[in-house]
Design an enzyme around this catalytic site. Structure first.
Site, PDB file in Angstrom:
ATOM      1  N   ASP A  28       0.792  -1.405  19.144  1.00 10.12           N
ATOM      2  CA  ASP A  28       1.158  -0.066  19.571  1.00 10.12           C
ATOM      3  C   ASP A  28       0.535   0.969  18.615  1.00 10.12           C
ATOM      4  O   ASP A  28       1.002   1.155  17.490  1.00 10.12           O
ATOM      5  CB  ASP A  28       2.688   0.035  19.573  1.00 10.12           C
ATOM      6  CG  ASP A  28       3.191   1.375  20.086  1.00 10.12           C
ATOM      7  OD1 ASP A  28       2.350   2.279  20.292  1.00 10.12           O
ATOM      8  OD2 ASP A  28       4.411   1.509  20.270  1.00 10.12           O
ATOM      9  N   GLU A  80     -14.369  -2.744  -5.471  1.00 12.19           N
ATOM     10  CA  GLU A  80     -13.949  -4.127  -5.265  1.00 12.19           C
ATOM     11  C   GLU A  80     -14.809  -4.759  -4.184  1.00 12.19           C
ATOM     12  O   GLU A  80     -14.508  -5.830  -3.682  1.00 12.19           O
ATOM     13  CB  GLU A  80     -12.463  -4.214  -4.938  1.00 12.19           C
ATOM     14  CG  GLU A  80     -12.028  -3.434  -3.727  1.00 12.19           C
ATOM     15  CD  GLU A  80     -10.521  -3.564  -3.537  1.00 12.19           C
ATOM     16  OE1 GLU A  80      -9.806  -2.765  -4.151  1.00 12.19           O
ATOM     17  OE2 GLU A  80     -10.083  -4.445  -2.802  1.00 12.19           O
ATOM     18  N   CYS A 112      -8.239  -0.485  -6.504  1.00  6.71           N
ATOM     19  CA  CYS A 112      -8.632   0.869  -6.092  1.00  6.71           C
ATOM     20  C   CYS A 112      -8.736   1.868  -7.237  1.00  6.71           C
ATOM     21  O   CYS A 112      -8.942   3.061  -6.994  1.00  6.71           O
ATOM     22  CB  CYS A 112      -7.652   1.391  -5.039  1.00  6.71           C
ATOM     23  SG  CYS A 112      -7.618   0.369  -3.564  1.00  6.71           S
ATOM     24  N   THR A 200       3.952  -4.181  -1.871  1.00  9.66           N
ATOM     25  CA  THR A 200       2.929  -3.236  -2.362  1.00  9.66           C
ATOM     26  C   THR A 200       3.511  -1.834  -2.569  1.00  9.66           C
ATOM     27  O   THR A 200       2.871  -0.994  -3.168  1.00  9.66           O
ATOM     28  CB  THR A 200       1.737  -3.121  -1.377  1.00  9.66           C
ATOM     29  OG1 THR A 200       2.242  -2.685  -0.111  1.00  9.66           O
ATOM     30  CG2 THR A 200       1.012  -4.437  -1.209  1.00  9.66           C
ATOM     31  N   HIS A 233      -3.687   8.293  -5.198  1.00 11.17           N
ATOM     32  CA  HIS A 233      -4.384   7.265  -4.433  1.00 11.17           C
ATOM     33  C   HIS A 233      -3.747   7.199  -3.042  1.00 11.17           C
ATOM     34  O   HIS A 233      -2.541   7.354  -2.888  1.00 11.17           O
ATOM     35  CB  HIS A 233      -4.292   5.905  -5.133  1.00 11.17           C
ATOM     36  CG  HIS A 233      -4.817   4.795  -4.282  1.00 11.17           C
ATOM     37  ND1 HIS A 233      -6.098   4.830  -3.754  1.00 11.17           N
ATOM     38  CD2 HIS A 233      -4.248   3.653  -3.814  1.00 11.17           C
ATOM     39  CE1 HIS A 233      -6.278   3.747  -3.021  1.00 11.17           C
ATOM     40  NE2 HIS A 233      -5.175   3.020  -3.033  1.00 11.17           N
ATOM     41  N   LYS A 238       1.350   7.974   4.071  1.00 10.71           N
ATOM     42  CA  LYS A 238       2.783   7.996   3.757  1.00 10.71           C
ATOM     43  C   LYS A 238       3.065   7.917   2.250  1.00 10.71           C
ATOM     44  O   LYS A 238       3.878   8.678   1.717  1.00 10.71           O
ATOM     45  CB  LYS A 238       3.439   6.794   4.443  1.00 10.71           C
ATOM     46  CG  LYS A 238       4.762   7.111   5.083  1.00 10.71           C
ATOM     47  CD  LYS A 238       5.259   5.902   5.821  1.00 10.71           C
ATOM     48  CE  LYS A 238       6.477   6.242   6.637  1.00 10.71           C
ATOM     49  NZ  LYS A 238       6.895   5.082   7.432  1.00 10.71           N
ATOM     50  N   ARG A 242       5.010  10.668  -0.166  1.00  7.19           N
ATOM     51  CA  ARG A 242       6.310  10.335  -0.756  1.00  7.19           C
ATOM     52  C   ARG A 242       6.255  10.458  -2.289  1.00  7.19           C
ATOM     53  O   ARG A 242       7.188  10.973  -2.914  1.00  7.19           O
ATOM     54  CB  ARG A 242       6.734   8.922  -0.350  1.00  7.19           C
ATOM     55  CG  ARG A 242       8.233   8.684  -0.562  1.00  7.19           C
ATOM     56  CD  ARG A 242       8.630   7.258  -0.267  1.00  7.19           C
ATOM     57  NE  ARG A 242       8.326   6.863   1.097  1.00  7.19           N
ATOM     58  CZ  ARG A 242       8.273   5.592   1.502  1.00  7.19           C
ATOM     59  NH1 ARG A 242       8.472   4.612   0.642  1.00  7.19           N
ATOM     60  NH2 ARG A 242       8.010   5.294   2.750  1.00  7.19           N
ATOM     61  N   ASN A 265      -8.636   4.583   3.891  1.00  8.79           N
ATOM     62  CA  ASN A 265      -8.574   4.318   2.458  1.00  8.79           C
ATOM     63  C   ASN A 265      -9.898   3.724   1.987  1.00  8.79           C
ATOM     64  O   ASN A 265     -10.198   2.572   2.274  1.00  8.79           O
ATOM     65  CB  ASN A 265      -7.415   3.338   2.187  1.00  8.79           C
ATOM     66  CG  ASN A 265      -7.358   2.853   0.752  1.00  8.79           C
ATOM     67  OD1 ASN A 265      -8.013   3.414  -0.127  1.00  8.79           O
ATOM     68  ND2 ASN A 265      -6.571   1.812   0.513  1.00  8.79           N
TER      69      ASN A 265
END
Lengths: 343, 122
Positions: A28, A80, A112, A200, A233, A238, A242, A265
């Site tokens: 979805d 990476e 990262c 994570t 980063h 989201k 936050r 990203n």
């Protein structure tokens, strides 16, 4: 005064929409877009990789600096997705730029945050008087297993920063917070990384980003109000939003650098592209908080103060202009570009 | 293959050609002997301009189509290069700029070849 003398960025022109990836895997798209806050991601061309992205970003930085490439005394490439497991990307970049042979060079890897680690090394080497200018690059053509949640965001891009004296943005302070946290990894000879799913978040991203930001502020006596912009980063949209709220920043502080919604990203290039987009509009005396995050895990925090020099600095084309120049591809072309299928 | 490719790095990674200070001609790839002035020639290495225009091109349809273009750089020098864009996009006279790209690789365990290609100017 030591800091960023120049910067450049590169974002491949191809994009794939979240809807297109979700279509293939029967998921979805609305739910994924709502969850990640990412609408589309950048995709490299068939003949692009971390080395080519690094060279393009660095060429823009050298051109804008107006310096002789031979004045660059160090080249560090953080990624990476280095094209070789053994053989440096930094030498390919150094040669393409015409840096000569008198330079320190190394490839860095810290998920990262390898690009910001390069900035810290260049900053220290300039401060120690070892080099006049140092080049730090964060670039990636991020890997994600087809069908994995990572695939919706793993993107390609990079940014290059020339560190030296008489900067457009002074590095006032830098601080790192590091711990052994296995939230995301890739074992030798494995084509795709693995991750700890929800692990994570709190113990990895938030703990390190918040601790690095607070550590920098405590050690060097900054308050949230001292910063005009904040860049974190961006594994998705989201998490940085936050983290910003946890530190007392508003959406206005982070909006300019929140490139993840439109390009995904770019791993080592992620927070650095956000910083480049922020420097594109920053005015003298404004202060930027930059906090990277690398799984494994660690965060590098920087307090950057923009100087008067930025007024005469060439900032066109801006990162957001590059984001707008795009060509959409479908999932099959995306697989071809990522060299997952071959003729 | 490794030494042959290594010898070409300097002029492949960037558009470095030769310029004859005697007759004013540019050459790419660089020459160490001026074909016009012969012994009187005085060659120096020079970095060519970043942009130019397509003089002519051909689309090579072998597996995946790719474009080979004759490009006149802004100093008048002509270079033959791969043009990285869709075959339908290319037009004679279009402005192009240099780009650092992969040329290919010697299999999965061999070296990766890099060099200059051209792309349309945005």
């Amino acid at each position: 005064m030591i800091g960023i003398v120049s910067y450049g960025s590169y974002i491949p022109k191809f994009r794939i929409k979240v809807e297109e990836i979700a279509r293939v895997w029967g998921e979805d798209a609305k739910k994924i877009k709502g969850g990640l806050g990412v609408h589309e991601k950048s995709v490299p061309d068939v003949d692009e990789d971390t080395a080519t992205i690094g060279v393009e970003a660095a060429r823009e930085a050298v051109k804008r600096a107006g310096i002789d490439p031979e004045e660059i005394g160090a080249v560090f490439v953080g990624s990476e997705s280095h094209p070789y497991a053994v053989k440096p990307t930094a030498t390919i970049v150094g040669e393409a730029l015409g840096v000569g042979n008198d330079y320190y060079a190394a490839d860095l890897e810290f998920a990262c945050k390898a690009g910001t680690a390069g900035m810290q090394i260049c900053f220290s080497m300039v401060k120690a008087g070892m080099i006049k200018y140092g080049l730090a690059i964060g670039a990636d053509t991020s890997q994600a297993r087809p069908g994995d949640a990572l695939e919706y965001a793993a993107a390609a891009g990079g940014a290059a920063f020339i560190i030296g004296k008489d900067p457009i943005a002074e590095i006032e302070a830098t601080y790192s917070f590091t711990s052994d946290t296995p939230d995301f990894w890739r074992r030798d000879l494995q084509p795709y990384p693995s991750h700890g799913g929800r692990f994570t978040g709190q113990p990895a991203y938030f703990r390190h980003v918040i601790s690095a930001a607070r550590g920098l502020m405590e050690r060097y006596s900054y308050k949230t109000e001292d910063f005009d912009y904040a860049v974190f980063h961006m594994p998705n949209a989201k998490f940085p939003v936050r983290a910003a709220r946890m530190l007392g920043f508003s959406d206005e502080h982070i909006g300019q650098g929140l490139v993840v919604r439109a390009i995904g990203n770019a791993y080592s290039g992620s927070s650095l592209l956000g910083l480049a987009a922020t420097l594109d509009v920053a005015e003298p005396d404004e202060r930027v908080l930059l906090v990277s995050f690398g799984s494994g895990a660690g965060s590098d925090a920087f307090a950057l103060r923009v100087t008067d020099k930025i007024k005469e600095f060439e900032r066109e084309p801006k990162v957001w202009d590059k984001i707008e120049r795009k060509v959409y591809v479908d999932y099959a072309i995306y697989l071809k570009h990522r060299r997952k299928i071959k003729a | 293959m490794v030494p042959r490719s290594w010898r070409k790095i300097r002029y492949r990674y960037d558009v470095r050609g030769s310029y004859c200070e005697n007759c004013g001609n540019y050459h790419y790839p660089p020459r160490n002997f001026c074909p016009t002035c012969r012994r009187k020639g005085k060659l120096v290495e020079t970095l060519f301009p970043e942009e130019g225009r397509v003089v002519s091109y051909t689309v090579v349809r072998e597996k995946e189509p790719y474009i080979i273009a004759l490009i006149e750089l802004d100093n008048g020098a002509r270079v033959l290069s791969q043009l990285s864009c869709e075959p339908g996009e290319v037009k004679i006279g279009m402005r192009v700029k240099k780009a650092f790209r992969r040329y290919g690789e010697d299999g999965e365990d061999g070296i990766i070849h890099y060099g200059t290609k051209f792309v349309p100017v945005d």
